[in-house]
Design an enzyme around this catalytic site. Sequence first.
Site, short mmCIF file in Angstrom:
data_model
loop_
_atom_site.label_atom_id
_atom_site.label_comp_id
_atom_site.label_asym_id
_atom_site.label_seq_id
_atom_site.Cartn_x
_atom_site.Cartn_y
_atom_site.Cartn_z
N GLU A 37 0.87 -1.19 0.00
CA GLU A 37 0.00 0.00 0.00
C GLU A 37 0.89 1.23 0.00
OE1 GLU A 37 -3.66 2.40 2.13
OE2 GLU A 37 -2.51 1.05 3.39
N GLU A 62 4.83 4.98 3.45
CA GLU A 62 4.28 6.30 3.79
C GLU A 62 5.48 7.23 3.95
OE1 GLU A 62 1.08 7.92 4.32
OE2 GLU A 62 2.58 9.48 4.56
N ASP A 89 9.49 8.14 0.33
CA ASP A 89 8.68 8.65 -0.76
C ASP A 89 8.55 7.55 -1.79
OD1 ASP A 89 8.01 10.11 -3.31
OD2 ASP A 89 8.03 11.77 -1.89
N ASP A 111 -2.95 11.69 -2.74
CA ASP A 111 -3.03 13.15 -2.92
C ASP A 111 -3.44 13.48 -4.37
OD1 ASP A 111 -2.06 13.08 -0.39
OD2 ASP A 111 -0.13 14.00 -0.81
N ASP A 147 -11.93 9.76 -3.69
CA ASP A 147 -13.14 10.58 -3.77
C ASP A 147 -13.00 11.57 -4.93
OD1 ASP A 147 -10.94 11.78 -2.27
OD2 ASP A 147 -12.24 13.54 -2.23
N TYR A 189 -9.63 8.11 5.54
CA TYR A 189 -10.28 9.09 4.67
C TYR A 189 -11.64 8.58 4.19
CZ TYR A 189 -6.36 12.38 4.06
OH TYR A 189 -5.39 13.32 4.25
N GLU A 190 -11.67 7.31 3.83
CA GLU A 190 -12.92 6.73 3.31
C GLU A 190 -14.05 6.88 4.33
OE1 GLU A 190 -12.27 2.78 1.95
OE2 GLU A 190 -14.35 2.41 1.43
N1 SAH Z 1 -4.50 6.03 2.63
C1 SAH Z 1 -4.90 6.85 3.76
C2 SAH Z 1 -4.27 8.25 3.71
C3 SAH Z 1 -4.66 9.06 2.49
S1 SAH Z 1 -3.89 10.67 2.46
C4 SAH Z 1 -6.40 6.93 3.81
O1 SAH Z 1 -7.06 6.62 2.82
O2 SAH Z 1 -6.95 7.33 4.85
C5 SAH Z 1 -2.53 10.34 1.36
C6 SAH Z 1 -1.33 9.79 2.12
O3 SAH Z 1 -0.34 9.46 1.16
C7 SAH Z 1 -0.69 10.81 3.07
O4 SAH Z 1 -0.51 10.19 4.32
C8 SAH Z 1 0.62 11.18 2.39
O5 SAH Z 1 1.64 11.47 3.33
C9 SAH Z 1 0.93 9.92 1.60
N2 SAH Z 1 1.72 10.17 0.39
C10 SAH Z 1 1.44 11.08 -0.56
N3 SAH Z 1 2.37 11.06 -1.53
C11 SAH Z 1 3.26 10.10 -1.18
C12 SAH Z 1 4.47 9.62 -1.77
N4 SAH Z 1 4.93 10.15 -2.91
N5 SAH Z 1 5.14 8.64 -1.14
C13 SAH Z 1 4.68 8.13 0.03
N6 SAH Z 1 3.55 8.54 0.64
C14 SAH Z 1 2.85 9.52 0.05
#
Ligand code: SAH
Length: 208
Positions: A37, A62, A89, A111, A147, A189-190
């Site tokens: 994930e 993450e 990243d 994002d 979303d 988030y969902e």
């Molecule tokens: N999957 C979770 C969080 C969604 S927010 C949920 O659905 O509730 C998006 C998450 O992705 C954030 O925590 C952000 O820090 C992470 N993220 C965004 N771009 C990323 C990247 N390039 N590498 C690793 N993590 C990333």
Amino acid sequence: MRMRKKKHADERIQVCVDSGYMRWHVLFEQGKPVFLEIGCGKGDFICGTALKFPDINFIAVEKNSDVIMFAMEKAKSLNLHNVKFIITDAKELENHFEPETISRIYLNFSDPWHKRYQHNNRLTSPVFLDSYKKFLKPNAEIILKTDNKDLFDFSLKTLTSNGFEITNKTYDLYSSEFFDFNGNIQTEYEKKFVEQNIPICYLSAVLL
Ligand code: SAH
């Protein structure tokens, strides 16, 4: 907005590291499928999924250590042995995995990067898809929930033009004919979006 650095975050992460939650190399030695994930946030999805599927190994990635800390602590409190974490990243992932090691990638509420000049940062941009291919197994899957319709339509396009076939899609998961209420594992988030009646887009794609 940047989150304030969580108090004692380094110590809290270290406790999880000491308990083996970043020693993901051991997962590959057991020969079970490995699902990834990317952007796991606070880990509700990865921990729920790992609990439900003990015969699959999971790696959660993450970039924000302040949120992955919660995910690691969740996994530890559930005593999960089939989930490990990488704080990085997604850009760096191809340096972490050998070719043909990952069978599935979950992208949950990634994002959206609204502005056109930011689209390369989207986790389904061609640049990212090409880098995933370096470690995906043949016929590996990408499963995405969001979303954000714009990110969703963008992903449908980039996946199809970069060697994936869409196997399922809906703009409203919770009212789709294939929605499995008991099988679906919600992310943080969902949960919020569902409470606000915001439809969830869903797709699955397979690497050709
Ligand atoms: N999957 C979770 C969080 C969604 S927010 C949920 O659905 O509730 C998006 C998450 O992705 C954030 O925590 C952000 O820090 C992470 N993220 C965004 N771009 C990323 C990247 N390039 N590498 C690793 N993590 C990333």
